[in-house]
Write a protein that holds these residues in place. Structure first.
Motif, PDB file in Angstrom:
ATOM      1  N   LEU A 181       0.903  -1.095   0.086  1.00  0.00           N
ATOM      2  CA  LEU A 181      -0.035   0.035   0.027  1.00  0.00           C
ATOM      3  C   LEU A 181       0.892   1.501  -0.058  1.00  0.00           C
ATOM      4  O   LEU A 181       0.460   2.439   0.013  1.00  0.00           O
ATOM      5  N   GLY A 182       2.130   1.171   0.164  1.00  0.00           N
ATOM      6  CA  GLY A 182       3.015   2.242   0.054  1.00  0.00           C
ATOM      7  C   GLY A 182       3.164   2.992   1.449  1.00  0.00           C
ATOM      8  O   GLY A 182       3.353   4.082   1.499  1.00  0.00           O
ATOM      9  N   LEU A 183       3.011   2.300   2.459  1.00  0.00           N
ATOM     10  CA  LEU A 183       2.922   2.751   3.723  1.00  0.00           C
ATOM     11  C   LEU A 183       4.458   2.658   4.376  1.00  0.00           C
ATOM     12  O   LEU A 183       5.102   1.870   3.961  1.00  0.00           O
ATOM     13  N   ASP A 184       4.575   3.419   5.373  1.00  0.00           N
ATOM     14  CA  ASP A 184       5.937   3.173   6.108  1.00  0.00           C
ATOM     15  C   ASP A 184       6.945   3.618   5.238  1.00  0.00           C
ATOM     16  O   ASP A 184       8.167   3.037   5.239  1.00  0.00           O
ATOM     17  N   GLY A 185       6.841   4.692   4.244  1.00  0.00           N
ATOM     18  CA  GLY A 185       7.952   4.922   3.385  1.00  0.00           C
ATOM     19  C   GLY A 185       8.137   4.201   2.185  1.00  0.00           C
ATOM     20  O   GLY A 185       9.082   4.550   1.392  1.00  0.00           O
ATOM     21  N   HIS A 186       7.556   3.161   1.973  1.00  0.00           N
ATOM     22  CA  HIS A 186       7.628   2.439   0.694  1.00  0.00           C
ATOM     23  C   HIS A 186       7.028   3.035  -0.328  1.00  0.00           C
ATOM     24  O   HIS A 186       5.940   3.550  -0.393  1.00  0.00           O
ATOM     25  N   GLU A 187       7.828   3.313  -1.426  1.00  0.00           N
ATOM     26  CA  GLU A 187       7.512   3.829  -2.563  1.00  0.00           C
ATOM     27  C   GLU A 187       7.236   2.966  -3.892  1.00  0.00           C
ATOM     28  O   GLU A 187       6.682   3.562  -4.948  1.00  0.00           O
ATOM     29  N   ASP A 188       7.447   1.807  -3.790  1.00  0.00           N
ATOM     30  CA  ASP A 188       7.178   0.939  -4.878  1.00  0.00           C
ATOM     31  C   ASP A 188       5.863   0.315  -4.991  1.00  0.00           C
ATOM     32  O   ASP A 188       5.601  -0.613  -4.509  1.00  0.00           O
ATOM     33  N   VAL A 189       4.727   1.155  -5.568  1.00  0.00           N
ATOM     34  CA  VAL A 189       3.338   1.081  -5.430  1.00  0.00           C
ATOM     35  C   VAL A 189       3.005   0.313  -6.748  1.00  0.00           C
ATOM     36  O   VAL A 189       1.704   0.721  -7.007  1.00  0.00           O
ATOM     37  N   ASP A 190       3.755   0.059  -7.869  1.00  0.00           N
ATOM     38  CA  ASP A 190       3.079  -0.133  -9.109  1.00  0.00           C
ATOM     39  C   ASP A 190       2.003  -1.257  -8.879  1.00  0.00           C
ATOM     40  O   ASP A 190       0.993  -0.933  -9.748  1.00  0.00           O
ATOM     41  N   ASP A 191       2.087  -2.355  -8.523  1.00  0.00           N
ATOM     42  CA  ASP A 191       0.826  -3.224  -8.354  1.00  0.00           C
ATOM     43  C   ASP A 191      -0.163  -2.644  -7.543  1.00  0.00           C
ATOM     44  O   ASP A 191      -1.292  -2.861  -8.207  1.00  0.00           O
ATOM     45  N   TYR A 192       0.017  -2.029  -6.525  1.00  0.00           N
ATOM     46  CA  TYR A 192      -1.157  -1.096  -6.187  1.00  0.00           C
ATOM     47  C   TYR A 192      -2.062  -0.117  -6.976  1.00  0.00           C
ATOM     48  O   TYR A 192      -3.065  -0.330  -6.950  1.00  0.00           O
ATOM     49  N   ARG A 193      -0.934   0.477  -7.421  1.00  0.00           N
ATOM     50  CA  ARG A 193      -1.493   1.667  -8.421  1.00  0.00           C
ATOM     51  C   ARG A 193      -2.381   0.842  -9.660  1.00  0.00           C
ATOM     52  O   ARG A 193      -3.290   1.241 -10.150  1.00  0.00           O
ATOM     53  N   LEU A 194      -1.969  -0.305 -10.224  1.00  0.00           N
ATOM     54  CA  LEU A 194      -2.590  -1.203 -11.372  1.00  0.00           C
ATOM     55  C   LEU A 194      -3.826  -1.906 -10.646  1.00  0.00           C
ATOM     56  O   LEU A 194      -4.829  -1.703 -11.226  1.00  0.00           O
ATOM     57  N   VAL A 195      -3.940  -2.368  -9.536  1.00  0.00           N
ATOM     58  CA  VAL A 195      -5.111  -2.844  -8.916  1.00  0.00           C
ATOM     59  C   VAL A 195      -6.186  -1.670  -8.838  1.00  0.00           C
ATOM     60  O   VAL A 195      -7.218  -1.745  -8.960  1.00  0.00           O
ATOM     61  N   CYS A 196      -5.760  -0.466  -8.322  1.00  0.00           N
ATOM     62  CA  CYS A 196      -6.577   0.484  -8.140  1.00  0.00           C
ATOM     63  C   CYS A 196      -7.262   0.952  -9.515  1.00  0.00           C
ATOM     64  O   CYS A 196      -8.498   0.974  -9.681  1.00  0.00           O
TER      65      CYS A 196
END
Length: 145
Positions: free
Chosen positions: A59-74
């Motif tokens: 989900l890109g929480l806690d400073g994670h920025e690689d959210v390509d899969d989450y972006r695609l699912v959205c």
């Protein structure tokens, strides 16, 4: 690629056509919901802690920025990722607050049509009618037999 909906009444299932947008969106929305539930989990079980960490990363929480899969699912769910991020951050931050899934309806893109929903319900009605006919035929066979 074949996708099938299986239910108790129809063990064989019915193929989901590419035009069944509502069914596909519902599936992708459930992926997002599960990630939010996992990310909000307070369990001390080791396997659930690992799921919580993966969900928060996805989900890109806690400073994670690689959210390509989450972006695609959205995108596949028809949900605006910026609005969803706002809701997810608020839900995760609220300690002990129950999840309100109406947020997904607010985050959905406005280009949805009632025609897709109507098509889905027509298909369900046809399935119900086919089942009723099949049961009636079976009763006739039993009575004749």
């Amino acid at each position: 690629m074949e996708n099938f909906i299986n239910n108790i009444d129809d063990p064989v299932g019915e193929e989901i056509s590419e035009t069944d947008d509502d069914l596909c969106r519902a599936m992708w929305i459930s992926v997002i919901l599960q990630a939010v539930l996992d990310a909000k989990s307070k369990s001390n079980k080791k396997c659930l802690q690992k799921q919580r960490e993966r969900a928060r990363e996805w989900l890109g929480l806690d400073g994670h920025e690689d959210v390509d899969d989450y972006r695609l699912v959205c995108e596949l769910a028809g949900i605006d990722i910026d609005k969803m991020n706002h809701v997810v951050n608020r839900v995760i931050a609220e300690e002990g607050a129950p999840l309100d899934f109406r947020c997904l309806k607010k985050a959905q893109m406005p280009n949805r049509t009632g025609e897709l929903r109507a098509r889905y319900f027509r298909r369900l009605e046809k399935r119900r009618i086919r089942k009723a006919h099949s049961l009636a035929e079976e009763e006739v066979r039993k009575a004749a037999g």
